[in-house]
Design a protein around this motif. Structure first.
Motif, mmCIF file in Angstrom:
data_model
loop_
_atom_site.group_PDB
_atom_site.id
_atom_site.type_symbol
_atom_site.label_atom_id
_atom_site.label_comp_id
_atom_site.label_asym_id
_atom_site.label_seq_id
_atom_site.Cartn_x
_atom_site.Cartn_y
_atom_site.Cartn_z
ATOM 1 N N ASP A 149 0.822 -1.214 0.000
ATOM 2 C CA ASP A 149 0.000 0.000 0.000
ATOM 3 C C ASP A 149 0.856 1.264 0.000
ATOM 4 O O ASP A 149 0.323 2.363 -0.141
ATOM 5 N N PHE A 150 2.175 1.107 0.169
ATOM 6 C CA PHE A 150 3.074 2.263 0.142
ATOM 7 C C PHE A 150 3.358 2.686 -1.300
ATOM 8 O O PHE A 150 3.230 1.886 -2.234
ATOM 9 N N ASP A 151 3.760 3.937 -1.463
ATOM 10 C CA ASP A 151 4.254 4.397 -2.755
ATOM 11 C C ASP A 151 5.725 4.002 -2.859
ATOM 12 O O ASP A 151 6.597 4.627 -2.258
ATOM 13 N N LEU A 152 6.004 2.976 -3.619
ATOM 14 C CA LEU A 152 7.357 2.436 -3.757
ATOM 15 C C LEU A 152 7.846 2.523 -5.202
ATOM 16 O O LEU A 152 8.638 1.715 -5.650
ATOM 17 N N SER A 153 7.373 3.530 -5.921
ATOM 18 C CA SER A 153 7.690 3.627 -7.347
ATOM 19 C C SER A 153 9.194 3.802 -7.587
ATOM 20 O O SER A 153 9.747 3.220 -8.527
ATOM 21 N N SER A 154 9.867 4.575 -6.740
ATOM 22 C CA SER A 154 11.310 4.765 -6.955
ATOM 23 C C SER A 154 12.078 3.491 -6.637
ATOM 24 O O SER A 154 13.061 3.153 -7.322
ATOM 25 N N GLN A 155 11.639 2.749 -5.606
ATOM 26 C CA GLN A 155 12.294 1.483 -5.270
ATOM 27 C C GLN A 155 12.111 0.467 -6.397
ATOM 28 O O GLN A 155 13.036 -0.279 -6.734
ATOM 29 N N ILE A 156 10.916 0.445 -6.985
ATOM 30 C CA ILE A 156 10.668 -0.466 -8.106
ATOM 31 C C ILE A 156 11.553 -0.095 -9.292
ATOM 32 O O ILE A 156 12.107 -0.962 -9.972
ATOM 33 N N ALA A 157 11.716 1.202 -9.551
ATOM 34 C CA ALA A 157 12.555 1.642 -10.668
ATOM 35 C C ALA A 157 13.988 1.156 -10.489
ATOM 36 O O ALA A 157 14.621 0.685 -11.443
ATOM 37 N N GLU A 158 14.510 1.249 -9.278
ATOM 38 C CA GLU A 158 15.877 0.777 -9.027
ATOM 39 C C GLU A 158 15.983 -0.732 -9.198
ATOM 40 O O GLU A 158 16.962 -1.240 -9.757
ATOM 41 N N ALA A 159 14.975 -1.457 -8.708
ATOM 42 C CA ALA A 159 14.983 -2.915 -8.873
ATOM 43 C C ALA A 159 14.911 -3.283 -10.348
ATOM 44 O O ALA A 159 15.552 -4.250 -10.789
ATOM 45 N N ARG A 160 14.137 -2.525 -11.123
ATOM 46 C CA ARG A 160 14.060 -2.792 -12.566
ATOM 47 C C ARG A 160 15.402 -2.521 -13.233
ATOM 48 O O ARG A 160 15.805 -3.245 -14.153
ATOM 49 N N PHE A 161 16.101 -1.470 -12.779
ATOM 50 C CA PHE A 161 17.430 -1.234 -13.338
ATOM 51 C C PHE A 161 18.358 -2.398 -13.018
ATOM 52 O O PHE A 161 19.071 -2.897 -13.903
ATOM 53 N N LEU A 162 18.398 -2.833 -11.761
ATOM 54 C CA LEU A 162 19.309 -3.900 -11.370
ATOM 55 C C LEU A 162 18.985 -5.196 -12.099
ATOM 56 O O LEU A 162 19.884 -5.953 -12.468
ATOM 57 N N ARG A 163 17.709 -5.434 -12.332
ATOM 58 C CA ARG A 163 17.326 -6.617 -13.119
ATOM 59 C C ARG A 163 17.812 -6.481 -14.562
ATOM 60 O O ARG A 163 18.345 -7.438 -15.139
ATOM 61 N N ALA A 164 17.649 -5.293 -15.153
ATOM 62 C CA ALA A 164 18.128 -5.069 -16.522
ATOM 63 C C ALA A 164 19.647 -5.200 -16.596
ATOM 64 O O ALA A 164 20.186 -5.723 -17.578
ATOM 65 N N TYR A 165 20.323 -4.729 -15.555
ATOM 66 C CA TYR A 165 21.784 -4.837 -15.499
ATOM 67 C C TYR A 165 22.211 -6.306 -15.515
ATOM 68 O O TYR A 165 23.109 -6.700 -16.283
ATOM 69 N N SER A 166 21.567 -7.147 -14.710
ATOM 70 C CA SER A 166 21.909 -8.569 -14.701
ATOM 71 C C SER A 166 21.452 -9.267 -15.979
ATOM 72 O O SER A 166 22.132 -10.181 -16.467
ATOM 73 N N TYR A 167 20.330 -8.847 -16.536
ATOM 74 C CA TYR A 167 19.908 -9.433 -17.810
ATOM 75 C C TYR A 167 20.886 -9.060 -18.928
ATOM 76 O O TYR A 167 21.091 -9.836 -19.867
ATOM 77 N N TRP A 168 21.491 -7.885 -18.835
ATOM 78 C CA TRP A 168 22.541 -7.529 -19.798
ATOM 79 C C TRP A 168 23.716 -8.486 -19.671
ATOM 80 O O TRP A 168 24.271 -8.945 -20.674
ATOM 81 N N HIS A 169 24.096 -8.802 -18.423
ATOM 82 C CA HIS A 169 25.148 -9.801 -18.225
ATOM 83 C C HIS A 169 24.753 -11.131 -18.859
ATOM 84 O O HIS A 169 25.564 -11.791 -19.510
ATOM 85 N N ALA A 170 23.503 -11.530 -18.654
ATOM 86 C CA ALA A 170 23.039 -12.797 -19.215
ATOM 87 C C ALA A 170 23.110 -12.781 -20.733
ATOM 88 O O ALA A 170 23.574 -13.745 -21.365
ATOM 89 N N LEU A 171 22.654 -11.698 -21.351
ATOM 90 C CA LEU A 171 22.684 -11.581 -22.807
ATOM 91 C C LEU A 171 24.114 -11.582 -23.317
ATOM 92 O O LEU A 171 24.435 -12.281 -24.295
ATOM 93 N N ASP A 172 24.975 -10.827 -22.680
ATOM 94 C CA ASP A 172 26.361 -10.698 -23.121
ATOM 95 C C ASP A 172 27.116 -12.012 -22.968
ATOM 96 O O ASP A 172 27.914 -12.385 -23.834
ATOM 97 N N LEU A 173 26.862 -12.725 -21.879
ATOM 98 C CA LEU A 173 27.609 -13.944 -21.582
ATOM 99 C C LEU A 173 27.026 -15.181 -22.241
ATOM 100 O O LEU A 173 27.764 -16.062 -22.686
ATOM 101 N N TYR A 174 25.684 -15.264 -22.291
ATOM 102 C CA TYR A 174 25.032 -16.511 -22.688
ATOM 103 C C TYR A 174 24.121 -16.389 -23.902
ATOM 104 O O TYR A 174 23.618 -17.410 -24.389
ATOM 105 N N GLY A 175 23.886 -15.191 -24.386
ATOM 106 C CA GLY A 175 23.022 -15.045 -25.541
ATOM 107 C C GLY A 175 21.566 -14.903 -25.150
ATOM 108 O O GLY A 175 21.197 -14.780 -23.971
ATOM 109 N N ASN A 176 20.708 -14.961 -26.137
ATOM 110 C CA ASN A 176 19.290 -14.659 -25.975
ATOM 111 C C ASN A 176 18.474 -15.832 -25.441
ATOM 112 O O ASN A 176 17.273 -15.697 -25.212
ATOM 113 N N GLY A 177 19.112 -16.982 -25.222
ATOM 114 C CA GLY A 177 18.360 -18.177 -24.866
ATOM 115 C C GLY A 177 18.258 -18.467 -23.388
ATOM 116 O O GLY A 177 17.884 -19.573 -22.988
ATOM 117 N N VAL A 178 18.580 -17.493 -22.536
ATOM 118 C CA VAL A 178 18.449 -17.693 -21.095
ATOM 119 C C VAL A 178 16.977 -17.679 -20.702
ATOM 120 O O VAL A 178 16.124 -17.220 -21.460
#
Length: 535
Positions: A149-178
């Motif tokens: 029920d809290f406004d956590l929009s900024s926290q979600i944005a940071e989590a989305r960045f960190l997920r994208a950062y790790s997904y970039w690692h996945a793409l770079d290291l292992y390709g699109n099939g992860v």
């Protein structure tokens, strides 16, 4: 920017993580633990609790579990320190290249240095599961925030960045099939499908769309502006840098160039950050970026993985990078580390400095060696061959040591110097030529004579990126972008490339090694996934 304001969240974050997430090596997503003990509603009661959960996501790049350095780790089935995210990622990007080599005989270790790993390589398996686990933690955190029920929009944005950062690692290291796992997946209900076959663009599009969304001024969930974040916290400038990286490497990832997009975001980085420009205490401007008080260089260091000594206990991360680089006759007090004698470089890196005066040439040459090549790859006891690197040290800019066991030096993930070189490379790729003024600027900072700054071409760019960015986790990616990692065009060979027998190395190695294999254990556990070609 403020370092300590992020530091205070680290210890409480481990408590939140303990009671919120389970940890299993082969688990592709996370679930709350026994609801009769601790459930999300018991852990997340205030916004501060969610901030501590977010801090756990950042800490996932720095440490290994709830206790550290051993015991109660996030992943099972492998030595805890060896499974640490930064340690595994750094090795994957540096050891198979012309910049680094490891002299330990641990299972899977020599193969990482000689580009001869298989789908059963234990160290690659640990990296893969660490990346997927980090993505899974971000997914669960986003689910928990969206149910609040809290406004956590900024926290979600940071989590989305960190997920994208790790997904970039996945793409770079292992390709699109992860595995394709987001907050929309039902936890534990079905085995994930892959994002797509290797060479596809679904994951590439997802990463760039996520990053562009969280910097959009009209978006409800957006990162804070540059200058409003703590040191090591994601802001819009960090997202600009990652977008520039992804788009610059687009031709490697999806077979088509996206140079205009790369230029757009790289220019935004260069326009909002500045180089550290003068000596500080006992170190040069360049060296100030790689010692304990490098948090003072936040105008150049765009994003970092932070270390706080006893509060970030791990045998991985910066503790590993500094200790594994220290051995033989090296000055332990100067390095601020007892030394494990593991990683060094080769003459291939030393040679790009051409014997010229350059503040960036941070090496130790053994008194009896004089820069001779490593002839015995497994040389743990002596650590006298090759070229020892003194770039990262666990001392501050005055030479005062940090914690006696665990590093306090922050790892610079992204620096504006990288963006400046990317800017030059993008101009060269778009036009067939480019100004060498950015290289001249870096030479001036390094105290190198600017009378002979070369014209910009592929070799110039690769050499300058080696001089400026060695051991910062970029080299494999750079070599792939210039088609010189497994094949030979600009840089044809380096010692031990594709060979454990002699230091000469091979000109060409199988293109299979352009990406790492999805672990055979993962293929066996999830029949939806397809192994990368050649493994």
């Amino acid at each position: 920017m403020n370092l300590n304001s992020l530091k205070k969240y680290i210890a409480p974050a481990l408590v939140v993580a303990t009671t919120t997430f389970t940890s299993c090596l082969h688990q592709l997503d996370t679930t709350p633990i026994d609801p009769n003990v601790d459930t999300v509603d018991k852990v997340y009661r205030t916004v501060a609790d969610y901030n501590q959960g977010l801090a756990k996501l950042y800490a996932g790049y720095a440490i290994t579990g709830q206790q550290g350095p051993d015991g109660n780790g996030d992943l099972g089935g492998i030595d805890e320190g060896a499974s640490q995210y930064l340690r595994r990622y750094w090795e994957a990007q540096e050891l198979p290249t012309d910049e680094a080599i490891n002299c330990w005989g641990d299972p899977g270790q020599p193969e990482m240095s000689t580009m001869s790993w298989t789908a059963a390589n234990t160290l690659n398996e640990a990296l893969y599961y660490r990346v997927i686990y980090q993505i899974s933690l971000a997914n669960q955190f986003i689910r928990d925030c969206e149910a609040s029920d809290f406004d956590l929009s900024s926290q979600i944005a940071e989590a989305r960045f960190l997920r994208a950062y790790s997904y970039w690692h996945a793409l770079d290291l292992y390709g699109n099939g992860v595995p394709k796992i987001t907050e929309e997946n039902t936890v534990g209900k079905e085995l994930p499908l892959p994002w797509g076959k290797q060479g596809g663009r679904e994951l590439f599009d997802y990463i760039t769309a996520e990053l562009e969304s969280i910097i959009d001024a009209s978006s409800e969930e957006q990162l804070v502006d540059i200058g409003e974040s703590m040191f090591g916290q994601a802001n819009k400038g960090v997202a600009y840098m990652l977008l520039g990286k992804v788009f610059l490497n687009a031709e490697v990832y999806i077979g088509e160039a996206h140079l205009s997009e790369a230029k757009k975001y790289t220019d935004l980085v260069v326009n909002n950050y500045t180089l550290s420009g003068s000596h500080k205490n006992a170190v040069s401007a360049y060296q100030s970026l790689f010692v304990m008080d490098n948090y003072e260089e936040h105008k150049e260091i765009i994003f970092s993985i932070n270390y706080f000594g006893d509060q970030t206990r791990t045998w991985g991360g910066m503790t590993y990078i500094i200790n594994a680089a220290t051995g033989g006759d090296m000055d332990r007090d100067m390095m601020g580390a007892p030394g494990w004698g593991g990683n060094r470089s080769m003459t291939s890196l030393l040679n790009v400095f051409e014997g010229k005066t350059d503040d960036r040439a941070l090496f130790f040459i053994h008194k009896d060696d004089q820069g001779n090549e490593t002839t015995d790859i497994v040389d743990f006891m002596q650590f006298t061959q090759g070229v020892q690197v003194t770039k990262f040290r666990n001392v501050d800019s005055k030479g005062a040591p940090g914690h006696a066991t665990y590093a306090e030096t922050n790892y610079p993930v992204f620096r504006v110097a990288d963006a400046i070189l990317m800017q030059t490379e993008i101009e060269w790729r778009m036009n067939g030529f480019a100004s060498n003024n950015n290289i001249r600027t870096l030479w001036e900072r390094a105290g190198r004579s600017t009378e002979s700054v070369p014209e910009v071409n592929a070799e110039t760019i690769l050499n300058e990126r080696a001089r400026e960015l060695y051991w910062e986790g970029h080299r494999r990616q750079d070599l792939r972008r210039f088609n010189t990692f497994t094949r030979g065009s600009v840089v044809q060979t380096w010692p031990y490339k594709g060979s454990q027998i002699a230091p000469e190395g091979l000109t060409n190695v199988s293109e299979t090694f352009e990406v790492y294999p999805i672990p055979s254990s993962e293929i066996g556990a999830n029949p939806n996934l397809i192994q990368n070609k050649g493994y």
